[in-house]
Structure formats: C-alpha cells, structure tokens
Design an enzyme around this catalytic site. Sequence first.
Site, mmCIF file in Angstrom:
data_model
loop_
_atom_site.group_PDB
_atom_site.id
_atom_site.type_symbol
_atom_site.label_atom_id
_atom_site.label_comp_id
_atom_site.label_asym_id
_atom_site.label_seq_id
_atom_site.Cartn_x
_atom_site.Cartn_y
_atom_site.Cartn_z
ATOM 1 N N CYS A 123 10.607 15.720 -13.459
ATOM 2 C CA CYS A 123 10.056 16.049 -14.786
ATOM 3 C C CYS A 123 9.248 17.342 -14.754
ATOM 4 C CB CYS A 123 9.185 14.895 -15.300
ATOM 5 S SG CYS A 123 7.564 14.809 -14.518
ATOM 6 N N HIS B 138 0.836 -1.209 0.000
ATOM 7 C CA HIS B 138 0.000 0.000 0.000
ATOM 8 C C HIS B 138 0.870 1.259 0.000
ATOM 9 C CE1 HIS B 138 -3.566 -2.477 1.796
ATOM 10 N NE2 HIS B 138 -3.316 -2.759 0.533
ATOM 11 N N CYS C 243 8.224 16.385 -8.997
ATOM 12 C CA CYS C 243 9.029 15.359 -9.657
ATOM 13 C C CYS C 243 10.102 16.070 -10.496
ATOM 14 C CB CYS C 243 8.128 14.525 -10.560
ATOM 15 S SG CYS C 243 9.010 13.288 -11.518
HETATM 16 N N1 APR Z 1 -1.096 -7.279 17.742
HETATM 17 C C1 APR Z 1 -1.572 -7.935 16.643
HETATM 18 N N2 APR Z 1 -2.730 -7.618 16.043
HETATM 19 C C2 APR Z 1 -3.452 -6.610 16.552
HETATM 20 C C3 APR Z 1 -3.034 -5.870 17.682
HETATM 21 C C4 APR Z 1 -1.802 -6.247 18.286
HETATM 22 N N3 APR Z 1 -1.326 -5.619 19.371
HETATM 23 N N4 APR Z 1 -3.978 -4.932 17.941
HETATM 24 C C5 APR Z 1 -4.925 -5.057 17.007
HETATM 25 N N5 APR Z 1 -4.633 -6.075 16.169
HETATM 26 C C6 APR Z 1 -5.365 -6.586 15.005
HETATM 27 C C7 APR Z 1 -6.863 -6.360 15.027
HETATM 28 O O1 APR Z 1 -7.527 -7.392 15.795
HETATM 29 C C8 APR Z 1 -7.206 -6.431 13.536
HETATM 30 O O2 APR Z 1 -7.413 -7.770 13.120
HETATM 31 O O3 APR Z 1 -4.922 -5.893 13.869
HETATM 32 C C9 APR Z 1 -5.940 -5.892 12.869
HETATM 33 C C10 APR Z 1 -6.056 -4.485 12.329
HETATM 34 O O4 APR Z 1 -6.999 -4.442 11.292
HETATM 35 P P1 APR Z 1 -7.227 -3.109 10.414
HETATM 36 O O5 APR Z 1 -7.247 -1.901 11.320
HETATM 37 O O6 APR Z 1 -8.385 -3.333 9.508
HETATM 38 O O7 APR Z 1 -5.853 -2.975 9.609
HETATM 39 P P2 APR Z 1 -5.399 -3.668 8.257
HETATM 40 O O8 APR Z 1 -5.937 -5.038 8.107
HETATM 41 O O9 APR Z 1 -3.917 -3.491 8.175
HETATM 42 O O10 APR Z 1 -6.084 -2.707 7.198
HETATM 43 C C11 APR Z 1 -5.900 -2.976 5.831
HETATM 44 O O11 APR Z 1 -7.113 -1.064 5.037
HETATM 45 O O12 APR Z 1 -7.259 0.923 6.211
HETATM 46 C C12 APR Z 1 -6.875 0.363 5.003
HETATM 47 O O13 APR Z 1 -5.120 0.663 3.453
HETATM 48 C C13 APR Z 1 -5.406 0.574 4.831
HETATM 49 O O14 APR Z 1 -3.544 -0.962 4.851
HETATM 50 C C14 APR Z 1 -4.825 -0.698 5.406
HETATM 51 C C15 APR Z 1 -5.856 -1.732 5.013
#
Ligand code: APR
Length: 275
Positions: free
Chosen positions: A176, A131, A174
């Site tokens: 360019c 991302h 950039c």
């Molecule tokens: N250790 C491990 N996991 C954790 C912790 C922790 N201390 N705290 C929270 N989590 C878990 C949550 O339970 C959840 O499953 O991390 C996950 C976070 O989920 P999201 O906030 O949805 O993040 P992510 O999956 O990375 O989001 C994906 O969506 O917001 C967009 O582009 C953005 O890259 C991001 C993508």
Amino acid sequence: MQSPLPDSAIELLEKARQATSLVVWLTGAGISAESGVPTFRGPEGFWTVGSRNFHPMELATRAAFDSLPDEVWAWYLYRRAACRAASPNPAHRALADLETRLGDRFRLVTQNVDGLHLRAGNSLERTWQIHGNLDFARCSGSCPTLPWPMPATISIDWKKGQALDETTRDLLRCECGAAARPHVLWFDEYYDEENFRFESSLTAVEQAALLIVVGTSGATNLPMRMAHLARARGVPLLVIDPEPNPFSELTAGGGGVFLRGTASALVPEVCGLLN
Ligand code: APR
C-alpha cells in the site's frame, strides 16, 4: 527400553494419547536455549544509537518505531540474523514429527519469534506465534495486508551496529506504500486474534486433553492465562523446565506433573509417548 519419565507423567501422556481432543503445547525461550538463540534481555540485546545505549525493552515498542524507525529495523535485522544462524534442536524436531503423527489434534502456541518451530517443519496453520516472527513483516499502517515473509534479498548476516541502507529501507515497504514493520508484538501493544491468535489459544486450552508447557518463565499475560484456564477447567498440565516457575507451581495439588530438566532431553521422550 524403559522410559526415564516418572509414572505420573507416563500416566498423563497415556490418557492424552487415548483421548480424541487436542494436545496443546506452549513454548518459550527455553526450547531455543540449546540452539544458541541469544536471550532478549542479555548483553547482546542492547543497541547503540549515536551516544545512547538502548535497552531492548525500550526498542521493542511502537513508540520507538515511530520515532526511530531505521534504528528499530536495524536492531530487528540483527536479532533476525542471530536467529537465522541458529538451527532447530532435538526438541523442535520432535514437535515437528509429533505434528505429522497427531495431525489436527496438535496445536503449538509459541512465544518465540525466532522461527525455529517453522524451520523444524511445524506448519504455520497449527503453530500460533503469539509474539510474532522475525522472518515476517507487516504494514505499519492500518491496511489489511497479511504479514509477509521478509524479502529474500535482505541480508541474514546483519552485523551489530550496522545502519539501515536505502536499498533495504526501500524493500521494507507494504504494497500500500506505507512503511513495513517487524511482525512482532511490542511491549506497548496488546494481543489480538488477527495477528497473534489470542482467542484461539484460549479456546484450544478449553478443548485440550493436555497442556504441555516448555521453557517459559511466566512473565507474559496470555501464557499465564492459558495455564490458569487449564487448571480451572481440569485440563492437566505437564511442565518441562530446568527451574521451578509459576507454571510448575500450578502442577501442585493434582494439577499435573513438573518434569525438571532440559527441553532437548525431555521433549523427545514426551513426544515418543504420545505416539
Ligand atoms: N530447556 C528448557 N527450559 C529452559 C532451558 C532448557 N535448556 N534453559 C532455560 N530454560 C527455561 C528457564 O528456566 C526459564 O524458565 O526457559 C525459561 C526462559 O524464560 P524467559 O527467558 O523469561 O523466556 P520466555 O518465558 O519465553 O519469555 C517470555 O518475554 O522477553 C519477552 O516477548 C519476550 O517471548 C518473550 C517473553
């Protein structure tokens, strides 16, 4: 000392340790939660322009950048400042050590744009930021210049609501001549190989001895495809998260093991067994 991990996980890790193929990690926001990186959709993600309050999902788009480039840049510079104020935690550091030990058997696919894996010491070569990364910019036009690190003179202490000034705007260009844009994947854009290593991430799973998924909820396309591909190809999954989610569901029925807990507690344990 005895490992606190269940035997099923120790067995998976031992098989991966003895294999010669890749160990692929997939990380999400959860691995940075204990570093204090603010969540994307939380209250601190909102941004006010004039009298209008923008939702992060509206601002993280090419359409918003095309109509409000200064405001979108200011919001990214503020988000970048929040990430720069955070430091890598024990989970990031354990992955950096593991890359040193496994060398070319190691791959890290991350959805995080906070740059904490690189700051912990993982290499850009084996860390695929699917991302993007807030510390990089790229051309907003179609020129082939590779993403470049943000100029050092741009503030890493950008305040909430701070407007873009002329000096900063001039730095965000950039070579360019076109305007630079944040090096991130926006919601109205598609994954590609050139910027986001789409095909490489899927190929790595096909060549893996183990896929380890940490702290991601399964809301995005490529990570879910990677996990389903692993399941289809018989590549075991090890999922680390405090909460069950679509990845942990895929571990059922012989697909792998779900370790319920936090990244900073479990990732160093898991890395220790891949030694
Ligand atoms: N250790 C491990 N996991 C954790 C912790 C922790 N201390 N705290 C929270 N989590 C878990 C949550 O339970 C959840 O499953 O991390 C996950 C976070 O989920 P999201 O906030 O949805 O993040 P992510 O999956 O990375 O989001 C994906 O969506 O917001 C967009 O582009 C953005 O890259 C991001 C993508």
